[in-house]
Every structure is written in C-alpha cells, then in structure tokens.
Write a protein that holds these residues in place. Structure first.
Motif, PDB file in Angstrom:
ATOM      1  N   ALA A 248      37.380  -6.144 -13.661  1.00  0.00           N
ATOM      2  CA  ALA A 248      36.612  -5.557 -14.761  1.00  0.00           C
ATOM      3  C   ALA A 248      35.275  -6.273 -14.941  1.00  0.00           C
ATOM      4  O   ALA A 248      34.234  -5.633 -15.163  1.00  0.00           O
ATOM      5  N   LEU A 249      35.287  -7.588 -14.834  1.00  0.00           N
ATOM      6  CA  LEU A 249      34.034  -8.346 -14.961  1.00  0.00           C
ATOM      7  C   LEU A 249      33.069  -8.021 -13.834  1.00  0.00           C
ATOM      8  O   LEU A 249      31.862  -7.875 -14.052  1.00  0.00           O
ATOM      9  N   ALA A 250      33.601  -7.920 -12.616  1.00  0.00           N
ATOM     10  CA  ALA A 250      32.749  -7.608 -11.473  1.00  0.00           C
ATOM     11  C   ALA A 250      32.106  -6.234 -11.634  1.00  0.00           C
ATOM     12  O   ALA A 250      30.944  -6.024 -11.270  1.00  0.00           O
ATOM     13  N   LEU A 251      32.851  -5.289 -12.193  1.00  0.00           N
ATOM     14  CA  LEU A 251      32.300  -3.963 -12.464  1.00  0.00           C
ATOM     15  C   LEU A 251      31.256  -4.022 -13.572  1.00  0.00           C
ATOM     16  O   LEU A 251      30.174  -3.452 -13.456  1.00  0.00           O
ATOM     17  N   SER A 252      31.589  -4.725 -14.642  1.00  0.00           N
ATOM     18  CA  SER A 252      30.704  -4.796 -15.795  1.00  0.00           C
ATOM     19  C   SER A 252      29.381  -5.484 -15.466  1.00  0.00           C
ATOM     20  O   SER A 252      28.322  -5.085 -15.963  1.00  0.00           O
ATOM     21  N   SER A 253      29.448  -6.502 -14.611  1.00  0.00           N
ATOM     22  CA  SER A 253      28.237  -7.266 -14.267  1.00  0.00           C
ATOM     23  C   SER A 253      27.432  -6.625 -13.140  1.00  0.00           C
ATOM     24  O   SER A 253      26.349  -7.097 -12.817  1.00  0.00           O
ATOM     25  N   GLY A 254      27.973  -5.563 -12.538  1.00  0.00           N
ATOM     26  CA  GLY A 254      27.251  -4.888 -11.468  1.00  0.00           C
ATOM     27  C   GLY A 254      27.466  -5.483 -10.096  1.00  0.00           C
ATOM     28  O   GLY A 254      26.847  -5.037  -9.121  1.00  0.00           O
ATOM     29  N   ILE A 255      28.326  -6.488  -9.985  1.00  0.00           N
ATOM     30  CA  ILE A 255      28.633  -7.071  -8.680  1.00  0.00           C
ATOM     31  C   ILE A 255      29.247  -6.009  -7.773  1.00  0.00           C
ATOM     32  O   ILE A 255      28.990  -5.949  -6.570  1.00  0.00           O
ATOM     33  N   ILE A 256      30.079  -5.159  -8.366  1.00  0.00           N
ATOM     34  CA  ILE A 256      30.654  -4.018  -7.664  1.00  0.00           C
ATOM     35  C   ILE A 256      30.119  -2.757  -8.321  1.00  0.00           C
ATOM     36  O   ILE A 256      30.223  -2.607  -9.543  1.00  0.00           O
ATOM     37  N   SER A 257      29.545  -1.867  -7.547  1.00  0.00           N
ATOM     38  CA  SER A 257      29.005  -0.626  -8.084  1.00  0.00           C
ATOM     39  C   SER A 257      30.114   0.415  -8.215  1.00  0.00           C
ATOM     40  O   SER A 257      30.962   0.560  -7.330  1.00  0.00           O
ATOM     41  N   THR A 258      30.098   1.138  -9.333  1.00  0.00           N
ATOM     42  CA  THR A 258      31.079   2.203  -9.509  1.00  0.00           C
ATOM     43  C   THR A 258      30.876   3.318  -8.479  1.00  0.00           C
ATOM     44  O   THR A 258      31.813   4.065  -8.175  1.00  0.00           O
ATOM     45  N   ASP A 259      29.669   3.411  -7.927  1.00  0.00           N
ATOM     46  CA  ASP A 259      29.391   4.449  -6.925  1.00  0.00           C
ATOM     47  C   ASP A 259      30.070   4.155  -5.598  1.00  0.00           C
ATOM     48  O   ASP A 259      30.348   5.073  -4.825  1.00  0.00           O
ATOM     49  N   THR A 260      30.303   2.878  -5.344  1.00  0.00           N
ATOM     50  CA  THR A 260      30.909   2.484  -4.061  1.00  0.00           C
ATOM     51  C   THR A 260      32.222   1.747  -4.283  1.00  0.00           C
ATOM     52  O   THR A 260      32.650   0.966  -3.446  1.00  0.00           O
ATOM     53  N   LEU A 261      32.860   2.018  -5.419  1.00  0.00           N
ATOM     54  CA  LEU A 261      34.084   1.303  -5.780  1.00  0.00           C
ATOM     55  C   LEU A 261      35.252   1.727  -4.897  1.00  0.00           C
ATOM     56  O   LEU A 261      35.668   2.878  -4.893  1.00  0.00           O
ATOM     57  N   THR A 262      35.765   0.779  -4.140  1.00  0.00           N
ATOM     58  CA  THR A 262      36.947   0.997  -3.321  1.00  0.00           C
ATOM     59  C   THR A 262      37.799  -0.260  -3.366  1.00  0.00           C
ATOM     60  O   THR A 262      37.335  -1.330  -3.780  1.00  0.00           O
ATOM     61  N   ARG A 263      39.019  -0.130  -2.943  1.00  0.00           N
ATOM     62  CA  ARG A 263      39.903  -1.290  -2.840  1.00  0.00           C
ATOM     63  C   ARG A 263      39.283  -2.348  -1.940  1.00  0.00           C
ATOM     64  O   ARG A 263      39.317  -3.543  -2.228  1.00  0.00           O
TER      65      ARG A 263
END
Length: 285
Positions: A248-263
């Motif tokens: 959740a933190l990685a998503l919130s901080s933009g480290i992981i983009s929701t556009d390219t979110l995969t396992r």
C-alpha cells in the motif's frame, strides 16, 4: 508527516529489519524497506483484510478510515477471539494514539470478518469476504490465514481480482515441514514467509514449494503494561500483513504505478530487484 511517539512504529521496525537482514539474507527474497515509502502513510490506497473480529474500542483503531463487515452470524461470534484480527488491524492501520502506529495509517482499511468463535473460516465466508473487498475497491488484500485444502471458489475470485489489478498477499503458514497453505499456494498470490529480525526463516515457517517474499514474523512490544493481545504475535500472519501494508505504501508513494501494477512489479519493488526468483526448500533454520 511528523512522527507520532508510540511504543511501536511498524515502519521504523521494518527499516531496522532491512538494515540487519541484508547481512544475513541466505538467498531469501527478503522485504527490502525504503524509508521514503512511509512518508505517504498509505494515503489514497484501499487495503483489504480477511481476519477475525477486532477490538473496535482500542484507541489506535478508532478511525473513520477503518471499515468492517461481519460475515459471521452473530451467534457464532465471540469477544474472546479478537487477538488475531486486532493485531492485524493495528499493524496495517494503527493510528499511533497509544501503542502502535501501523504501516499505512492514512490508508482506507476494509476488514472482512470471516473467522468464527471456533477459529474457523469457511470457504463460503472467505469467498464472500474477498468478493466484498474487491467490490469496495481494495487494491491489495491481506489473507493472514489458510489451510491445506484448495478451494476452487476462492481460486476463481483470486483469479478475477488479479485480472482487475488486485494484489493478494497470503500467509505461508507455520507448520514446517508441511507445504505452504492455501491460498498462499495459489500462483497469483504473494506467498509470504516469516523470519526473525536477522532475516533467517522461523523454524516453523512453511517454505515448500515456494516463498515469494519473506518479512519479519516476530514483532513484540516488551512492555508488560500493554494488553496481552498485542504483545506476543508471531509467524507468517504477522509477515503477511506487514507485506500488504508495504504494498500500500509503495502504491501511495508512486514507487509502483497503478497503471503497471502486477504481482511481478510488486515483488521487484519490495525485494529491491531480487524478487524475480522463488525460494524453494531453502536453508535450514
């Protein structure tokens, strides 16, 4: 975001874990914490949790950002069976008002109560819980429970959620040398194992046929004035919720983009680029 004085800051604990464990990794896919992740607090991200009930009156849990739904009939509920869920909620979204500041205190936490007074989570209740979490927009789901039997209805929902970009983190189990539990064994989940503070697997941690990520499973609060329910948790359930909060933190901080979110992108980010391989039987503990 200013620091809140508490007896346990989950983010700080993970930072210490990363510093200690990088010298003792033994080839495990260890959680690799980055300090800047905690600055977002998980804002804008919805986390789902499947667990027991929890103490809604605990100061660190009183928050409008924590929502729950019971999938257990009232006659099958018990106030005696709140320990597991209370700790999970605290580690994910504890507000730091008294004892624990969780990993993602600014996230929206959805709790599906699926474990009855006997400690049983039926496949039907788990399925209903997952379906509800997905329908409410959970982006990452923590499943700190499991059993040896594979259930097709749960597998189908994990497949459906994964297709829609939901990340599932599940506890591997604490019954070594038995195989990891379901749904951690599902190929689309992140199977989370538990280690000590130096990164060595806990002796009871299930590890066959794979572990995708390993996080600390021993986080105690050494203060006898604290309630018993939050002083002595341990195992892959603890590791599972810590990993889900970190996602959740990685998503919130933009480290992981929701556009390219995969396992795969999650494992890459949370292991510092060492998450592409899976850990099998592993070293002796």
């Amino acid at each position: 975001m200013s620091e809140i004085p508490t007896r346990l800051n989950a983010a700080a604990t993970l930072e210490q874990f990363t510093e200690k464990s990088r010298r003792h990794s033994l080839g495990l896919p260890l959680l690799h914490w980055k300090r800047q992740w905690s600055e977002s607090g998980g804002a804008g991200v919805t986390i789902g949790l499947l667990d027991t009930g929890f103490d809604r009156n605990f100061p660190d849990i009183k928050s409008p950002t924590i929502t729950s739904r019971d999938f257990i009939p009232s006659m099958q509920q018990s106030t005696e069976n709140l320990e597991h869920g209370t700790y999970s909620v605290l580690m994910l979204a504890g507000q730091g008002k008294k004892i624990i500041r969780g990993i993602a205190p600014l996230s929206h936490l959805l709790v599906a109560v699926v474990v009855d007074a006997m400690g049983v989570a039926s496949p039907k209740r788990v399925s209903e819980g997952i379906e509800w979490l997905i329908s409410k927009g959970a982006q990452v789901v923590a499943i700190p429970l499991g059993e040896p039997t594979v259930h097709s209805e749960i597998s189908d929902l994990i497949q459906k959620g994964s297709n829609d970009g939901v990340i599932f983190c599940a506890a591997a189990g604490n019954h070594h040398p038995h195989p990891i539990l379901f749904p951690a064994s599902h190929p689309l989940t992140i199977a989370v194992g538990a280690s000590d503070s130096l990164g060595s697997l806990l002796p009871d941690c299930c590890r066959v046929p794979r572990l995708d990520l390993v996080a600390p499973g021993l986080i105690n609060i050494p203060d006898t004035s604290c309630p018993k329910i939050i002083r002595y948790p341990s195992g892959s359930s603890v590791a599972c919720v810590l990993v889900a909060g970190t996602v959740a933190l990685a998503l919130s901080s933009g480290i992981i983009s929701t556009d390219t979110l995969t396992r795969g992108s999650v494992l890459e980010a949370l292991t510092g680029g060492r998450g592409s391989r899976r850990h099998g039987s592993g070293p002796s503990c």
